[in-house]
Enzyme design. Sequence first.
Site, PDB file in Angstrom:
ATOM      1  N   TYR A 142       0.801  -1.206  -0.217  1.00 30.02           N
ATOM      2  CA  TYR A 142       0.058  -0.089  -0.041  1.00 30.02           C
ATOM      3  C   TYR A 142       0.684   1.347   0.180  1.00 30.02           C
ATOM      4  O   TYR A 142       0.641   2.486  -0.429  1.00 30.02           O
ATOM      5  CB  TYR A 142      -1.012   0.154   1.049  1.00 30.02           C
ATOM      6  CG  TYR A 142      -2.098  -0.585   1.290  1.00 30.02           C
ATOM      7  CD1 TYR A 142      -1.898  -2.169   0.821  1.00 30.02           C
ATOM      8  CD2 TYR A 142      -3.314   0.213   1.256  1.00 30.02           C
ATOM      9  CE1 TYR A 142      -3.224  -2.767   1.095  1.00 30.02           C
ATOM     10  CE2 TYR A 142      -4.627  -0.321   1.732  1.00 30.02           C
ATOM     11  CZ  TYR A 142      -5.037  -1.946   1.432  1.00 30.02           C
ATOM     12  OH  TYR A 142      -5.539  -2.736   0.574  1.00 30.02           O
ATOM     13  N   LYS A 191       3.089 -15.628   3.048  1.00 33.79           N
ATOM     14  CA  LYS A 191       3.027 -16.447   1.498  1.00 33.79           C
ATOM     15  C   LYS A 191       4.660 -17.005   1.188  1.00 33.79           C
ATOM     16  O   LYS A 191       5.715 -16.245   1.003  1.00 33.79           O
ATOM     17  CB  LYS A 191       2.564 -15.456   0.566  1.00 33.79           C
ATOM     18  CG  LYS A 191       2.607 -16.260  -0.999  1.00 33.79           C
ATOM     19  CD  LYS A 191       1.229 -17.609  -0.860  1.00 33.79           C
ATOM     20  CE  LYS A 191       1.897 -18.185  -2.327  1.00 33.79           C
ATOM     21  NZ  LYS A 191       0.946 -19.505  -2.436  1.00 33.79           N
ATOM     22  N   ASP A 223      -3.198 -18.191   0.800  1.00 32.69           N
ATOM     23  CA  ASP A 223      -4.144 -19.204   0.260  1.00 32.69           C
ATOM     24  C   ASP A 223      -4.597 -20.332   1.403  1.00 32.69           C
ATOM     25  O   ASP A 223      -5.835 -20.929   0.754  1.00 32.69           O
ATOM     26  CB  ASP A 223      -3.147 -19.809  -0.949  1.00 32.69           C
ATOM     27  CG  ASP A 223      -2.344 -20.576  -0.307  1.00 32.69           C
ATOM     28  OD1 ASP A 223      -1.765 -20.893   0.478  1.00 32.69           O
ATOM     29  OD2 ASP A 223      -1.773 -21.196  -1.437  1.00 32.69           O
ATOM     30  N   ASP A 247      -6.714  -6.885   4.532  1.00 30.52           N
ATOM     31  CA  ASP A 247      -7.433  -6.289   3.378  1.00 30.52           C
ATOM     32  C   ASP A 247      -8.576  -7.320   2.777  1.00 30.52           C
ATOM     33  O   ASP A 247      -9.959  -7.158   3.252  1.00 30.52           O
ATOM     34  CB  ASP A 247      -6.931  -5.369   2.041  1.00 30.52           C
ATOM     35  CG  ASP A 247      -8.140  -4.953   1.587  1.00 30.52           C
ATOM     36  OD1 ASP A 247      -9.497  -4.501   2.412  1.00 30.52           O
ATOM     37  OD2 ASP A 247      -7.679  -5.152   0.472  1.00 30.52           O
ATOM     38  N   ASP A 251     -12.647  -8.496   4.285  1.00 38.30           N
ATOM     39  CA  ASP A 251     -13.685  -8.819   3.975  1.00 38.30           C
ATOM     40  C   ASP A 251     -14.011 -10.590   4.596  1.00 38.30           C
ATOM     41  O   ASP A 251     -15.634 -10.719   3.865  1.00 38.30           O
ATOM     42  CB  ASP A 251     -13.335  -8.436   1.816  1.00 38.30           C
ATOM     43  CG  ASP A 251     -13.522  -6.716   2.394  1.00 38.30           C
ATOM     44  OD1 ASP A 251     -13.650  -6.288   3.462  1.00 38.30           O
ATOM     45  OD2 ASP A 251     -13.502  -6.363   1.037  1.00 38.30           O
TER      46      ASP A 251
HETATM   47  C1  IPM Z   1     -10.440  -1.356   3.510  1.00 45.35           C
HETATM   48  C2  IPM Z   1     -10.633  -0.442   2.784  1.00 45.35           C
HETATM   49  C3  IPM Z   1      -9.790   0.591   2.385  1.00 45.35           C
HETATM   50  C4  IPM Z   1      -8.077  -0.864   2.253  1.00 45.35           C
HETATM   51  C5  IPM Z   1      -9.567   0.751   0.806  1.00 45.35           C
HETATM   52  C6  IPM Z   1     -10.929   1.933   0.584  1.00 45.35           C
HETATM   53  C7  IPM Z   1      -8.652   1.936   0.514  1.00 45.35           C
HETATM   54  O1  IPM Z   1     -10.792  -1.997   1.444  1.00 45.35           O
HETATM   55  O2  IPM Z   1     -10.300  -0.568   5.091  1.00 45.35           O
HETATM   56  O3  IPM Z   1     -10.009  -2.290   4.357  1.00 45.35           O
HETATM   57  O4  IPM Z   1      -7.637  -0.897   0.699  1.00 45.35           O
HETATM   58  O5  IPM Z   1      -7.438  -0.311   2.783  1.00 45.35           O
HETATM   59 MG    MG Z   2     -11.265  -3.596   2.567  1.00 41.50          MG
END
Ligand code: IPM
Ligand code: MG
Length: 355
Positions: A142, A191, A223, A247, A251
């Site tokens: 990032y 990884k 993975d 990240d 999710d």
């Molecule tokens: C998160 C989001 C952010 C990230 C984006 C919006 C930059 O996906 O906070 O998980 O990738 O960190």
């Molecule tokens: Mg995210």
Amino acid sequence: MKYNITLVPGDGIGPEIVDAACQVMDKVGEQSGHSFHYTSVLAGGCALDKYGIPLPEDSLKACLDSDSVLLGAVGGPKWETLPGHLRPERALLNIRKEMGLFANLRPAKLMSVLREASPLREDTAKKGFDLLIVRELTGGMYFGKSGRYQSEGGETAFDTEAYSVHEITRIAKVAFETARTRRSQVTSIDKANVLESSRLWRETVHKVAEDYPDVTLKDMLVDNAAMQLVQNPAQFDVIVTSNIFGDILSDEASQLTGSIGLLPSASLGETKRGMYEPIHGSAPDISGQDLANPIATVLSAAMMLRLSFGLSEEADRIENAVDKVLQQGLRTRDIAWGGPYIKGSEMTKALLSAL
Ligand code: IPM
Ligand code: MG
């Protein structure tokens, strides 16, 4: 006590859900004799529209000068074609970096009342899970060197994954310390079979582990971890991982709980001051329709009270109110799964009366 909170409502559903969280904090404040003073600033797409940049200096300054920051969400299709340095997401990344918020805590817990909303197999969902992802937030690809150049294959682009021992050590310590307050298990995800940065990650995490003999450490390849999360999420307590892997896995973990609309997060650095935000995005498709679930942001506010202000009782009260409304069967659209649902503002009202 009086606390100064900078609000970054941002874009899409951001303003609606931040407003809901403030109402909840105010009610809790009234009940407990604390007051919260809010300063709202523009960042993200709304700042781009007004000032042509995603993070005006004054907005950043307000964040740095506050006791903590509550953020809604940034971004949307309107700004998707802008170059990287002008994208709304830049605002978020710069706030994290400038505030030194290297540790992102993302709890994901399957509530028994929402079991049927989980995409997990019934027997797996029945076992439940309660895990915490500790995501490194100010390093890795990032923030690594990136760019474009011409090569034989035409235009070529690159991003760099780089981690120092210092960065890995401090995030690993957060994971081990937090594990001690939970079930004392850390899974470090990398990884290391392919990436050099992951090999240093693994070596360093193991060094830190020597100071925590009471905590069990396990390594897992990313993975495999993606698979294990679906197969047997109950095995995880604290997960520690890099910015990009965190990240993605957060999710995935959030969806296992039934809705991304329920999960809060905290970003912390060396001081008590943090930034708190729901892990979902700005959901432009439902913005302005009073459909957004305020719970993730309300729970983020609870994390702020607990972790930055030391107000655990007040945080418990908010979390209990959330449990109560869900037990009552109240659902916003994202967790109704085709059944009857209430509006976002009605959910907020229900939370206020549950307090
Ligand atoms: C998160 C989001 C952010 C990230 C984006 C919006 C930059 O996906 O906070 O998980 O990738 O960190
Ligand atoms: Mg995210």
